[in-house]
Design a protein around this motif. Structure first.
Motif, PDB file in Angstrom:
ATOM      1  N   PHE A  45       0.868  -1.173   0.000  1.00 14.48           N
ATOM      2  CA  PHE A  45       0.000   0.000   0.000  1.00 14.48           C
ATOM      3  C   PHE A  45       0.900   1.217   0.000  1.00 14.48           C
ATOM      4  O   PHE A  45       1.741   1.371   0.894  1.00 14.48           O
ATOM      5  N   GLU A  46       0.767   2.048  -1.029  1.00 12.73           N
ATOM      6  CA  GLU A  46       1.611   3.227  -1.147  1.00 12.73           C
ATOM      7  C   GLU A  46       0.762   4.492  -1.200  1.00 12.73           C
ATOM      8  O   GLU A  46      -0.385   4.458  -1.638  1.00 12.73           O
ATOM      9  N   VAL A  47       1.377   5.570  -0.757  1.00 15.51           N
ATOM     10  CA  VAL A  47       0.763   6.882  -0.857  1.00 15.51           C
ATOM     11  C   VAL A  47       1.724   7.809  -1.590  1.00 15.51           C
ATOM     12  O   VAL A  47       2.933   7.597  -1.573  1.00 15.51           O
ATOM     13  N   VAL A  48       1.159   8.828  -2.228  1.00 12.70           N
ATOM     14  CA  VAL A  48       1.938   9.880  -2.866  1.00 12.70           C
ATOM     15  C   VAL A  48       1.595  11.170  -2.134  1.00 12.70           C
ATOM     16  O   VAL A  48       0.418  11.476  -1.940  1.00 12.70           O
ATOM     17  N   GLU A  49       2.638  11.896  -1.746  1.00 14.90           N
ATOM     18  CA  GLU A  49       2.458  13.188  -1.086  1.00 14.90           C
ATOM     19  C   GLU A  49       3.191  14.259  -1.872  1.00 14.90           C
ATOM     20  O   GLU A  49       4.172  13.963  -2.564  1.00 14.90           O
ATOM     21  N   ASP A  50       2.733  15.502  -1.728  1.00 15.09           N
ATOM     22  CA  ASP A  50       3.478  16.605  -2.317  1.00 15.09           C
ATOM     23  C   ASP A  50       4.579  17.030  -1.340  1.00 15.09           C
ATOM     24  O   ASP A  50       4.739  16.418  -0.279  1.00 15.09           O
ATOM     25  N   GLY A  51       5.316  18.035  -1.679  1.00 19.49           N
ATOM     26  CA  GLY A  51       6.433  18.490  -0.851  1.00 19.49           C
ATOM     27  C   GLY A  51       6.025  19.032   0.510  1.00 19.49           C
ATOM     28  O   GLY A  51       6.863  19.180   1.403  1.00 19.49           O
ATOM     29  N   ARG A  52       4.738  19.296   0.692  1.00 21.27           N
ATOM     30  CA  ARG A  52       4.235  19.806   1.967  1.00 21.27           C
ATOM     31  C   ARG A  52       3.591  18.712   2.805  1.00 21.27           C
ATOM     32  O   ARG A  52       3.036  18.986   3.858  1.00 21.27           O
ATOM     33  N   GLY A  53       3.621  17.478   2.304  1.00 20.63           N
ATOM     34  CA  GLY A  53       3.023  16.366   3.038  1.00 20.63           C
ATOM     35  C   GLY A  53       1.547  16.159   2.784  1.00 20.63           C
ATOM     36  O   GLY A  53       0.907  15.350   3.442  1.00 20.63           O
ATOM     37  N   GLN A  54       0.992  16.870   1.788  1.00 16.21           N
ATOM     38  CA  GLN A  54      -0.418  16.694   1.447  1.00 16.21           C
ATOM     39  C   GLN A  54      -0.572  15.412   0.646  1.00 16.21           C
ATOM     40  O   GLN A  54       0.161  15.161  -0.311  1.00 16.21           O
ATOM     41  N   LEU A  55      -1.548  14.594   1.022  1.00 21.07           N
ATOM     42  CA  LEU A  55      -1.804  13.335   0.341  1.00 21.07           C
ATOM     43  C   LEU A  55      -2.384  13.594  -1.041  1.00 21.07           C
ATOM     44  O   LEU A  55      -3.401  14.273  -1.180  1.00 21.07           O
ATOM     45  N   LEU A  56      -1.730  13.033  -2.064  1.00 23.99           N
ATOM     46  CA  LEU A  56      -2.172  13.212  -3.451  1.00 23.99           C
ATOM     47  C   LEU A  56      -2.742  11.943  -4.062  1.00 23.99           C
ATOM     48  O   LEU A  56      -3.533  12.011  -5.000  1.00 23.99           O
TER      49      LEU A  56
END
Length: 147
Positions: A45-56
């Motif tokens: 299970f993977e997540v993608v975040e932006d540079g601010r830690g917001q879940l994308l």
């Protein structure tokens, strides 16, 4: 599991955007214990975040048996679409499935998710018959893995 609430919010938000109903008791019950339902079973299970830690975005591989896993919970926030993130998530999932020894990846989806279906078919997923589809799904696909 520490990210469970924000993962659930993203998944349920995207479902609502497309007029699809979340189901915390059945189809989406796996989100209650991501570590147990994915990692402990040999999945991913993977997540993608932006540079601010917001879940994308999110993407999971749920083992069904020793040879088959199911692509689940592949969702991207609206602002993350069209950037190649879905392709990269799918590439990583397929790479993982191959390394883990799975022979087939299956998935269920809804016809309203047209962009996702285009991505899956470009990647080699083919429509298959399914004995059981989740209530919000009307299509099933499979990708045979070969080296």
């Amino acid at each position: 599991n520490a990210d469970r609430d924000r993962i659930t919010a993203l998944v349920f938000g995207v479902l609502a955007e497309y007029g699809l109903r979340p189901d915390a008791e059945t189809t989406d019950a796996d989100l209650r214990d991501i570590e147990g339902n994915y990692f402990a079973r040999g999945g991913l299970f993977e997540v993608v975040e932006d540079g601010r830690g917001q879940l994308l975005g999110t993407c999971g591989l749920y083992p069904l048996d020793a040879e088959t896993c199911e692509l689940r919970k592949m969702y991207l926030a609206p602002e993350a679409r069209g950037l190649g993130l879905g392709k990269r998530l799918l590439e990583r999932a397929v790479e993982y499935a191959r390394r883990a020894g799975f022979k087939t990846i299956v998935l269920e989806t809804a016809s309203v998710l047209e962009d996702a279906i285009r991505l899956y078919t470009r990647f080699g997923f083919a429509p298959v018959e399914s004995d059981h589809l989740a209530a919000r799904c009307d299509q099933a696909y499979a990708l045979k893995l070969s080296d």
